[in-house]
Design a protein around this motif. Structure first.
Motif: not given
Length: 741
Positions: A423-431, A499-511
């Protein structure tokens, strides 16, 4: 009687009496209404006398009398029998006596039918439709939404297990006619509340009606008739409805009134310039034809209204300006202009909407309501559809020794560490200092977050208070039960924020910065005591009984003005504070009707902005049954599992806000005690309930403005419940016997 209710009634009485000389013409004379109780007549007369001298302080009897006497008398509903009608009312007698007017109206009757829903669990029929082309029936988008998913011309699908048909008879005291099957949904308009259905086997005798090319903007106080199938509406006074409709509903009626030009009204997250009329329509009239008796042409497609205020329709003139509608084969009374309409921008997103992976496009002109609080952001949509997840109820039968403490910790032989290595924690902002949380001003009007009835049961947050603020949502934790008691999320459908920045990947795994093989590991929130949170291990080592269910759905709050803000919101949803046991597949509309996925879309059909505020949480009671789960390495815990969950959706409407309350439940009262057994029921009961009942059952408190905007009994709730296949109940069973935890 409230000043608002009196003003609404007075304004309506002025509206329907303008052409007859004003309010004085409404005074009921003794003996005229032979079948009406004399006390009602006297109360109506007393109320009208007050109004005529400027006194609007009506008592309840005077208000009821005016509604029961004047409204049915001035805006009647006339039976259609054997395809014809007879009008005795002196105000509308000319529609019958004038041979040309009668002929025009009568010719329309065979082409108007009732939308049947064979096998539907709660709604026998969905509304009205009328023939507009070869094998083509026109109705409302929100009616088609009962049995079909999708927007545009492609990718529209019938919902699993649901069918639709049309019966062109269904008259009072007459046998039902043949039900012709709806083969497919040809079009669901992205801007107007209109849909086209393809119907098999339309007889040649049923001719397409002609849609008028006349603009109704200036055509005020002209006679119109609505032909459709009004259903009983619990929003309105029963005695008024029974007087108007003779206590019989769901049959074909002729409902005369006047047209009142154009007025803006809420429809699918925007304000639209609708054709306004004052006929006595009810919920089942959705999809009715608004007909000009002078020509027999359809002036508008009725789609909604407000009791004692005004009713609204999609102007046929506007549909004639839409090239896609014209190309679909709709029959107009002349050459329709077609071409590119002012709302063409709504068609641009059709392909993405049909595929379910895009946001609804913005209207051609700015929407002031939607523009409010633009800096705060938005969430996902699909053709105006926004879905918000809430955990599905589960049930446990478990033999627990009498007196065993819930939450007791016991030794567990297997170590769970080896089970969680992958299991891997998804990226998250700890601040966390930059989290603003739920925005009560998100709709451009105050919608405060609910609180606990007993704040002492909430887990305290380091630094003070009980609100855990995340990106675009907030929640309050029940300390003893270790689950969010209430959540509050800002939901919207603006593509620029999804999709604030076109061309970026907004997939669940990528985020989440996860590889394809990584499994998401949820993590605690350091701002509250770990003792008030369930660990990820509880959901991982559950024997496959639960999914880790987002209470606030990831896809709904993953939005922002920048990619980084969106990514932060995505990560915030994986805190265990936002987790609840949930059956796999819940909220996937393709799995069937036992989900909440369509409710937001139905609410948006009556909203003036695409934004929503959504509150949700469990109904925690002392009687909730217990599941033995893992609390950490070599630790097992007993956790009570809620049997009900609630949701409240708040939308912006043209005159303020509207709120709708729902509960998902299973009746557990007959489950016998016994050995440990997890039960996944096949069917769950979805109910629309008053907000005060949610407060009573769940131990939460809504702000006065949210509670007062409840649409359960006095606004748009009845029709929404019918369209969404939700049962309306005024009281939840067992609440008194099982008080909130």
């Amino acid at each position: 009687m409230s000043s608002f209710a009196t003003k609404r009634l007075v304004d309506y009485l002025k509206l329907i009496s303008e052409r007859e000389g004003g309010l004085e013409a409404l005074m009921p004379e003794p003996g005229v209404l032979e079948n009406t109780d004399s006390p009602k007549v006297e109360q109506a007369r007393a109320g009208l006398k007050k109004i005529l001298v400027g006194n609007h302080d009506l008592n309840a009897g005077e208000q009821d009398g005016l509604e029961a006497i004047v409204v049915p008398g001035k805006r009647p509903a006339i039976d259609i029998v054997e395809g014809d009608f007879l009008i005795m009312d002196p105000l509308w007698r000319h529609l019958d006596a004038d041979a040309a007017l009668h002929a025009h109206i009568k010719a329309c009757i065979p082409s108007i039918g009732r939308i049947e829903l064979p096998g539907h669990p709660t709604a026998p029929y969905g509304g009205t439709g009328f023939v507009v082309g070869k094998g083509l029936l026109m109705t409302n988008r929100h009616v088609a939404g009962i049995f079909a998913d999708g927007v545009g011309e492609t990718g529209i699908r019938m919902k699993p297990g649901l069918r639709a048909g049309v019966d062109f008879r269904r008259e009072r005291d007459q046998p039902a006619g043949q039900v012709l099957e709806v083969r497919r949904v040809r079009m669901v308009h992205p801007y107007w509340d209109m849909a086209l259905l393809e119907v098999d086997g339309l007889p040649d005798a049923i001719k397409p009606l002609k849609l008028s090319l006349a603009d109704t903007t200036a055509d005020t106080k002209q006679d119109v008739v609505v032909i459709g199938y009004p259903a009983f509406d619990p929003r309105n006074a029963r005695d008024v409805q029974d007087s108007t409709f003779g206590g019989v509903y769901g049959v074909k009626r002729l409902q005369p009134g006047w047209i009142h030009g154009r007025r803006e009204t809420a429809s699918f997250g925007k304000l639209v310039p609708a054709a306004a009329h004052d006929c006595s329509t009810l919920g089942g009239n959705s999809g009715s034809a608004v007909i000009d008796p002078r020509t027999g042409e359809v002036l508008a497609l009725h789609f909604g209204g407000r009791y004692l205020t005004m009713n609204y329709g999609v102007p046929a003139f506007e549909l004639a300006r839409d090239g896609r509608v014209v190309s679909a084969g709709v029959n107009f009374a002349g050459t329709a202009s077609g071409g590119t309409a002012p709302w063409s921008g709504w068609w641009d997103g059709e392909s993405a909407v049909a595929a379910g992976n895009g946001a609804t496009p913005p209207p051609a002109s700015p929407n002031p309501a939607a523009a409010a609080s633009a800096s705060t952001g938005t969430v996902r949509a699909g053709g105006g559809e926004v879905t918000v997840e809430i955990p599905l109820q589960i049930t446990v039968r478990l033999g627990i020794p009498a007196g065993a403490a819930v939450g007791a910790v016991e030794a567990l032989a297997p170590d769970v560490a080896d089970q969680t290595e992958k299991l891997v924690e998804p990226w998250h902002d700890g601040e966390y200092s930059n989290r603003r949380g739920y925005d009560p001003g998100f709709l451009g009007i105050a919608v405060p977050m609910p609180d606990a009835r007993d704040p002492g049961k909430l887990a305290p947050v380091n630094g003070g208070g009980t609100e855990l603020r995340y990106q675009n949502f907030s929640l309050r934790m029940h300390a003893a039960r270790r689950i969010a008691l209430v959540t509050a999320a800002n939901v919207t459908a603006e593509r620029a924020l999804k999709e604030p920045e076109r061309g970026r990947d907004y997939g669940r795994k990528v985020l989440g910065e996860l590889t394809k093989s990584d499994q998401e590991k949820w993590f605690p929130d350091p701002r509250i005591d770990p003792a008030h949170q369930l660990s990820d291990a509880f959901f991982t080592r559950d024997g496959g009984m639960f999914d880790k269910g987002h209470i606030v759905r990831r896809d709904d709050v993953a939005w922002g003005a920048t990619y980084d803000l969106l990514k932060r919101a995505n990560g915030d949803t994986f805190h265990v504070t936002n987790c609840s046991p949930q059956v796999a597949g819940f909220n996937q509309s393709a799995r069937g009707e036992d989900n909440w996925g369509d409710l937001e879309n139905h609410v948006l059909s009556q909203a003036s902005s695409e934004r929503l505020c959504v509150f949700a949480g469990p109904v925690l009671t002392r009687a909730d049954q217990v599941f033995i789960g893992v609390g950490g390495p070599r630790v097992k815990i007993r956790v009570q599992i809620p049997a009900r969950f609630w949701k409240v959706i708040v939308a912006r409407v043209e005159d303020g806000i509207a709120s709708y309350g729902f509960v998902l439940e299973q009746d557990l009262t007959d489950l016998p005690p016994g050995e440990e057994e997890f039960i996944v029921p096949e069917n769950f009961s979805r109910k629309m309930v008053p907000l005060f009942e949610i407060e009573r059952a769940a131990g939460v408190v809504f702000a006065p403005e949210v509670r007062e905007a409840d649409q359960y009994a006095d606004a748009s709730g009845a029709e929404l419940a019918m369209c969404a296949g939700v049962t309306q109940v005024s009281e939840l069973p067992g609440v008194a016997d099982h008080p909130a935890a």
